[in-house]
Design an enzyme around this catalytic site. Sequence first.
Site, PDB file in Angstrom:
ATOM      1  N   LEU A 101       0.877  -1.170   0.000  1.00  0.00           N
ATOM      2  CA  LEU A 101       0.000   0.000   0.000  1.00  0.00           C
ATOM      3  C   LEU A 101       0.913   1.218   0.000  1.00  0.00           C
ATOM      4  CD1 LEU A 101      -2.890  -0.486   2.612  1.00  0.00           C
ATOM      5  CD2 LEU A 101      -3.132  -0.130   0.154  1.00  0.00           C
ATOM      6  N   ASP A 102       0.650   2.190  -0.873  1.00  0.00           N
ATOM      7  CA  ASP A 102       1.553   3.332  -0.930  1.00  0.00           C
ATOM      8  C   ASP A 102       1.370   4.224   0.297  1.00  0.00           C
ATOM      9  OD1 ASP A 102      -0.389   5.467  -1.471  1.00  0.00           O
ATOM     10  OD2 ASP A 102      -0.593   4.586  -3.459  1.00  0.00           O
ATOM     11  N   ILE A 103       2.276   5.165   0.445  1.00  0.00           N
ATOM     12  CA  ILE A 103       2.334   5.976   1.662  1.00  0.00           C
ATOM     13  C   ILE A 103       1.075   6.791   1.895  1.00  0.00           C
ATOM     14  CG2 ILE A 103       3.463   7.931   0.522  1.00  0.00           C
ATOM     15  CD1 ILE A 103       5.179   8.217   3.080  1.00  0.00           C
ATOM     16  N   SER A 127      -1.975   5.849   1.195  1.00  0.00           N
ATOM     17  CA  SER A 127      -3.139   4.966   1.303  1.00  0.00           C
ATOM     18  C   SER A 127      -3.153   4.305   2.680  1.00  0.00           C
ATOM     19  CB  SER A 127      -3.104   3.895   0.211  1.00  0.00           C
ATOM     20  OG  SER A 127      -3.056   4.481  -1.073  1.00  0.00           O
TER      21      SER A 127
END
Length: 243
Positions: free
Chosen positions: A119-121, A123
Amino acid sequence: MEKERISKIMATRGMCSRREADRYIERGLVLVDGEVISELGSKIFPDQKIELAEEGLKRRDAQATFLINKTIGYVSAQPEDGHRPASDLLTRENHWKDDRTRRTFHHGMLRGLAPAGRLDIDSNGLLVLTQDGRVARRIIGEDTDVDKEYLVRVQGELSDEDLKLLNHGLELDGKPLKPAKVTWQNQDQLRFILREGKKRQIRRMCELVGLKVVGLKRIRIGKVVLGNLPDGQWRYLGDGEKF
């Protein structure tokens, strides 16, 4: 029929990851047709019988898999650009009080952890960190059929034609995307169900149809749901839970 490395065959059969297989082999915990194999790189025929010794089975079963409700601002894996990794959330204080498993947390559970689907930063939501190569392969292996579900808050106008494109017809990095399932959840929020996970895929898909993502939360991976797990807290994958 050609011989193949034992570790490769074990990984293909879903017994463990290749790296884990090598560790078991080094410790003399792998049996091929009843004989202990302890030499790394050993090759056998693909149809030969492979077993883990009892100690190997205990080691494998003791591997931890954590489900985290990742907070925005944390990265999924190694720390970067001054941002903390999600594994920093794995403390006794952050253990969800309603976790029904009876495992006792210890720091050995933090060794060799890897994210199974990032999960990106920017999200939040369900993130899996695991020591178990079988779990990682099930979620992110090339042949996986596990889907992931997201709630995505957006800004902008979306035509019916562009909604169809989000479901199927877009390309990223010069390659067509697999069919997705994208529907309206409410007036400003879309529900995405994907079976692939390219870098920042949902955000990039939305950009292609003129939408800006202002919030992204993963709520399910396969059969495992985020549920009531509070933001920034974690629980163990239950013994009976399968992705």
